[in-house]
Design a protein around this motif. Structure first.
Motif, PDB file in Angstrom:
ATOM      1  N   SER A 232     -42.046   3.616   9.086  1.00 54.30           N
ATOM      2  CA  SER A 232     -40.890   2.904   8.527  1.00 54.30           C
ATOM      3  C   SER A 232     -40.058   2.390   9.708  1.00 54.30           C
ATOM      4  O   SER A 232     -39.907   3.110  10.694  1.00 54.30           O
ATOM      5  N   PRO A 233     -39.565   1.146   9.661  1.00 56.21           N
ATOM      6  CA  PRO A 233     -39.573   0.193   8.554  1.00 56.21           C
ATOM      7  C   PRO A 233     -40.945  -0.460   8.360  1.00 56.21           C
ATOM      8  O   PRO A 233     -41.851  -0.268   9.168  1.00 56.21           O
ATOM      9  N   VAL A 234     -41.044  -1.235   7.253  1.00 46.62           N
ATOM     10  CA  VAL A 234     -42.276  -1.942   6.912  1.00 46.62           C
ATOM     11  C   VAL A 234     -41.954  -3.443   6.943  1.00 46.62           C
ATOM     12  O   VAL A 234     -41.303  -3.950   6.035  1.00 46.62           O
ATOM     13  N   PRO A 235     -42.380  -4.154   7.983  1.00 47.36           N
ATOM     14  CA  PRO A 235     -41.971  -5.554   8.134  1.00 47.36           C
ATOM     15  C   PRO A 235     -42.287  -6.439   6.933  1.00 47.36           C
ATOM     16  O   PRO A 235     -41.522  -7.363   6.630  1.00 47.36           O
ATOM     17  N   VAL A 236     -43.401  -6.162   6.218  1.00 48.31           N
ATOM     18  CA  VAL A 236     -43.740  -7.028   5.085  1.00 48.31           C
ATOM     19  C   VAL A 236     -42.809  -6.811   3.891  1.00 48.31           C
ATOM     20  O   VAL A 236     -42.763  -7.636   2.978  1.00 48.31           O
ATOM     21  N   VAL A 237     -42.080  -5.702   3.888  1.00 44.04           N
ATOM     22  CA  VAL A 237     -41.118  -5.455   2.808  1.00 44.04           C
ATOM     23  C   VAL A 237     -39.753  -5.973   3.268  1.00 44.04           C
ATOM     24  O   VAL A 237     -38.965  -5.270   3.884  1.00 44.04           O
ATOM     25  N   THR A 238     -39.508  -7.230   2.976  1.00 40.66           N
ATOM     26  CA  THR A 238     -38.260  -7.884   3.372  1.00 40.66           C
ATOM     27  C   THR A 238     -37.131  -7.448   2.439  1.00 40.66           C
ATOM     28  O   THR A 238     -37.381  -6.912   1.350  1.00 40.66           O
ATOM     29  N   PRO A 239     -35.867  -7.683   2.828  1.00 39.13           N
ATOM     30  CA  PRO A 239     -34.761  -7.374   1.914  1.00 39.13           C
ATOM     31  C   PRO A 239     -34.902  -8.071   0.565  1.00 39.13           C
ATOM     32  O   PRO A 239     -34.577  -7.498  -0.478  1.00 39.13           O
ATOM     33  N   VAL A 312     -26.720  15.306  -8.892  1.00 40.40           N
ATOM     34  CA  VAL A 312     -26.557  16.404  -9.847  1.00 40.40           C
ATOM     35  C   VAL A 312     -25.242  16.262 -10.622  1.00 40.40           C
ATOM     36  O   VAL A 312     -25.176  16.537 -11.826  1.00 40.40           O
ATOM     37  N   ASP A 313     -24.196  15.808  -9.939  1.00 42.87           N
ATOM     38  CA  ASP A 313     -22.873  15.703 -10.564  1.00 42.87           C
ATOM     39  C   ASP A 313     -22.644  14.393 -11.310  1.00 42.87           C
ATOM     40  O   ASP A 313     -21.586  14.196 -11.925  1.00 42.87           O
ATOM     41  N   GLY A 314     -23.611  13.456 -11.232  1.00 39.00           N
ATOM     42  CA  GLY A 314     -23.463  12.191 -11.936  1.00 39.00           C
ATOM     43  C   GLY A 314     -22.548  11.204 -11.246  1.00 39.00           C
ATOM     44  O   GLY A 314     -22.014  10.296 -11.891  1.00 39.00           O
ATOM     45  N   THR A 315     -22.377  11.325  -9.923  1.00 38.66           N
ATOM     46  CA  THR A 315     -21.473  10.431  -9.183  1.00 38.66           C
ATOM     47  C   THR A 315     -22.216   9.573  -8.162  1.00 38.66           C
ATOM     48  O   THR A 315     -21.617   9.070  -7.215  1.00 38.66           O
ATOM     49  N   LEU A 316     -23.524   9.382  -8.355  1.00 44.39           N
ATOM     50  CA  LEU A 316     -24.317   8.596  -7.401  1.00 44.39           C
ATOM     51  C   LEU A 316     -23.776   7.183  -7.255  1.00 44.39           C
ATOM     52  O   LEU A 316     -23.827   6.595  -6.168  1.00 44.39           O
ATOM     53  N   ALA A 317     -23.227   6.607  -8.338  1.00 44.15           N
ATOM     54  CA  ALA A 317     -22.713   5.231  -8.301  1.00 44.15           C
ATOM     55  C   ALA A 317     -21.609   5.070  -7.264  1.00 44.15           C
ATOM     56  O   ALA A 317     -21.399   3.969  -6.746  1.00 44.15           O
ATOM     57  N   GLU A 318     -20.917   6.156  -6.937  1.00 50.99           N
ATOM     58  CA  GLU A 318     -19.815   6.106  -5.960  1.00 50.99           C
ATOM     59  C   GLU A 318     -20.300   6.353  -4.533  1.00 50.99           C
ATOM     60  O   GLU A 318     -19.512   6.261  -3.587  1.00 50.99           O
ATOM     61  N   GLN A 319     -21.573   6.662  -4.385  1.00 50.95           N
ATOM     62  CA  GLN A 319     -22.110   7.102  -3.094  1.00 50.95           C
ATOM     63  C   GLN A 319     -22.528   5.924  -2.221  1.00 50.95           C
ATOM     64  O   GLN A 319     -23.328   5.080  -2.645  1.00 50.95           O
ATOM     65  N   GLU A 320     -21.999   5.860  -1.017  1.00 48.98           N
ATOM     66  CA  GLU A 320     -22.449   4.884  -0.026  1.00 48.98           C
ATOM     67  C   GLU A 320     -23.492   5.556   0.873  1.00 48.98           C
ATOM     68  O   GLU A 320     -23.245   6.646   1.393  1.00 48.98           O
ATOM     69  N   ILE A 321     -24.642   4.922   1.048  1.00 50.18           N
ATOM     70  CA  ILE A 321     -25.718   5.520   1.843  1.00 50.18           C
ATOM     71  C   ILE A 321     -26.082   4.559   2.964  1.00 50.18           C
ATOM     72  O   ILE A 321     -26.343   3.383   2.717  1.00 50.18           O
ATOM     73  N   SER A 322     -26.093   5.070   4.186  1.00 51.72           N
ATOM     74  CA  SER A 322     -26.409   4.210   5.338  1.00 51.72           C
ATOM     75  C   SER A 322     -27.685   4.688   6.018  1.00 51.72           C
ATOM     76  O   SER A 322     -28.009   5.881   6.016  1.00 51.72           O
ATOM     77  N   TRP A 323     -28.385   3.718   6.624  1.00 54.11           N
ATOM     78  CA  TRP A 323     -29.689   3.972   7.249  1.00 54.11           C
ATOM     79  C   TRP A 323     -29.696   3.456   8.682  1.00 54.11           C
ATOM     80  O   TRP A 323     -29.100   2.433   8.983  1.00 54.11           O
ATOM     81  N   SER A 324     -30.407   4.154   9.540  1.00 56.73           N
ATOM     82  CA  SER A 324     -30.534   3.771  10.943  1.00 56.73           C
ATOM     83  C   SER A 324     -31.507   2.602  11.090  1.00 56.73           C
ATOM     84  O   SER A 324     -32.441   2.434  10.307  1.00 56.73           O
ATOM     85  N   GLU A 325     -31.298   1.807  12.130  1.00 53.50           N
ATOM     86  CA  GLU A 325     -32.216   0.712  12.455  1.00 53.50           C
ATOM     87  C   GLU A 325     -33.441   1.206  13.224  1.00 53.50           C
ATOM     88  O   GLU A 325     -34.393   0.464  13.424  1.00 53.50           O
ATOM     89  N   GLN A 326     -33.414   2.476  13.678  1.00 51.41           N
ATOM     90  CA  GLN A 326     -34.537   2.978  14.468  1.00 51.41           C
ATOM     91  C   GLN A 326     -35.796   3.071  13.609  1.00 51.41           C
ATOM     92  O   GLN A 326     -35.736   3.078  12.379  1.00 51.41           O
ATOM     93  N   ALA A 327     -36.933   3.117  14.272  1.00 55.92           N
ATOM     94  CA  ALA A 327     -38.224   3.211  13.594  1.00 55.92           C
ATOM     95  C   ALA A 327     -38.756   4.634  13.695  1.00 55.92           C
ATOM     96  O   ALA A 327     -38.385   5.399  14.601  1.00 55.92           O
ATOM     97  N   ALA A 328     -39.640   4.983  12.758  1.00 59.00           N
ATOM     98  CA  ALA A 328     -40.283   6.298  12.773  1.00 59.00           C
ATOM     99  C   ALA A 328     -41.744   6.143  12.380  1.00 59.00           C
ATOM    100  O   ALA A 328     -42.069   5.370  11.467  1.00 59.00           O
ATOM    101  N   VAL A 329     -42.623   6.879  13.065  1.00 54.95           N
ATOM    102  CA  VAL A 329     -44.061   6.874  12.780  1.00 54.95           C
ATOM    103  C   VAL A 329     -44.512   8.325  12.687  1.00 54.95           C
ATOM    104  O   VAL A 329     -44.214   9.132  13.575  1.00 54.95           O
TER     105      VAL A 329
END
Length: 420
Positions: A232-239, A312-329
């Protein structure tokens, strides 16, 4: 906060590794765990499918949250059981987990919601399945309907291979009850990709995509496995493609499950084939993928424990999730003979030789007086990190070179599809 993770493989090791980084500093437990999880979590001597005993432990120890790793306890109804006893648990209830537990059920959900997938028929009669295969021709895909540890899918390139697969599954019971029904599918071509998502009812938060490598050997040769490596990331999977996957596949499915009275809560894994006609579903899993988790969670910048609690609490809609630009293999090191009958009990050398740019996740290992030994088909997942895929691949294979055990084999081309 006390957190129990259920399972004993590389996926559970990766989940615990990420939970250990939480600013909430939870006290971690793992049932049953493995030698890799022991530095992170107290091992609990209860098997992952011992549902009542796990709930007893959670009550007795005052566990605040239990996270279910593998599919078998989910299909055994562990979430239902925990909830009936007033225990907080992360994962889908059994009725929703059938999206993985029955391929025919998953196909019916997709059919009703207009989700793109391979054309199919399902059969409980071997002769009827054989007649359909002869009528349709090869290549064709034969799948055991139920759980088969990632090995219940045969891509048959000839009619002889297809008929042999049907005999193996339906007559020889190679996968037990999982093969009482088979799904026969159209053969799709294209690159594969995995998109996992945190789901709470109809609220969805996509994770970064990954690409697994199922065949045992380089160049996608050999029999299917549970996964020999991923990146990951997968270049063929564009935004744009990711948006399409959420809009045309994941959202219709979770909305369909909710409308059917079986709302989904947990991680939904979507295995995709990127065809010329667009993305089509190969399979759904009702939990984190293995080994995809070993490259996706290292890229997560947000607090995994907070995300689990929000689902679990039903508050996922309020959750902001961020991801690193680094790659992993991640490169999977397999036991000699895997995915057929494989060796066990071989001493593993080099487990303490990682550095800041790599981590070893234990999958099939065991602690003995002689040291840590192999105890499964997929023994270790070695993950390397880098600023891009080329750098991450280099770090992963440098770490692989420092590990050894009798009969060890692995693919040497993980991430090459992206790099080419």
């Amino acid at each position: 906060m006390k957190v129990l993770v259920v399972g004993a493989g590389g996926r559970e090791h990766a989940i615990l590794w990420k939970l250990a980084q939480s600013p909430q500093q939870p006290k971690l437990y793992c049932a049953p765990g493995n030698p890799g999880t022991e530095p992170l979590a107290a091992s609990v001597g209860v098997g992952a499918e011992e549902v009542a005993a796990l709930a007893d432990f959670a009550e007795r120890e005052g566990i605040d949250l239990t996270v279910i790793g593998p599919e078998a306890p989910l299909l055994a109804g562990i979430v239902d059981h925990f909830e009936e006893r007033g225990l907080r648990v992360f994962g889908p209830r059994r009725a929703a987990a059938l999206i993985e537990g029955s391929k025919a059920f998953a196909k019916s959900v997709m059919e009703r919601r207009g989700v793109p997938t391979a054309a199919y028929r399902d059969f409980t009669d071997a002769e009827a399945a054989r007649a359909y295969v002869r009528e349709t021709g090869a290549p064709i895909v034969i799948k055991a309907d139920g759980l088969a540890a990632g090995k219940g899918v045969i891509v048959a390139m000839t009619l002889q291979e297809a008929e042999s697969a049907l005999d193996m599954i339906m007559r020889e019971n190679a996968f037990g009850d999982a093969g009482h029904k088979v799904v026969v599918e159209e053969f799709l071509t294209g690159q594969e990709a995995t998109v996992m998502a945190f789901v709470c009812g109809t609220d969805i938060r996509l994770m970064v995509p990954a690409q697994d490598h199922k065949p045992a050997y380089d160049g996608d040769q050999g029999p299917n496995t549970g996964g020999m490596g991923t990146y990951s990331p997968v270049p063929v999977v564009t935004p744009e493609l990711l948006d399409e996957v959420e809009r045309t596949i994941i959202r219709p499915v979770v909305e369909g499950l909710a409308a059917d009275g079986t709302p989904y809560r947990g991680v939904l894994y979507t295995g995709l084939m990127l065809t010329e006609q667009g993305p089509k579903v190969i399979e759904f899993n009702a939990r984190f993928g293995d080994p995809e988790t070993q490259v996706v969670l290292p890229r997560l910048e947000s607090d995994l424990l907070e995300i689990f609690n929000s689902v679990v609490d039903g508050t996922l809609a309020e959750q902001e999730i961020s991801w690193s630009e680094q790659a992993a293999v991640c490169v999977v090191l397999a036991a000699g003979g895997y995915p057929a009958s494989y060796r066990k009990g071989d001493v593993i050398d080099g487990l303490d030789s990682t550095h800041a740019q790599s981590v070893i996740f234990h999958a099939g290992t065991k602690q003995t007086e002689a040291g840590i030994v192999t105890n499964g088909g997929r023994v270790l997942g070695v993950t390397g990190f880098g600023s891009d895929l080329r750098a991450a691949k280099q770090q992963a294979y440098e770490a692989v070179a420092r590990v050894s055990f009798e009969g060890m084999h692995y693919r040497r081309d993980i991430a090459d599809k992206a790099l080419k």
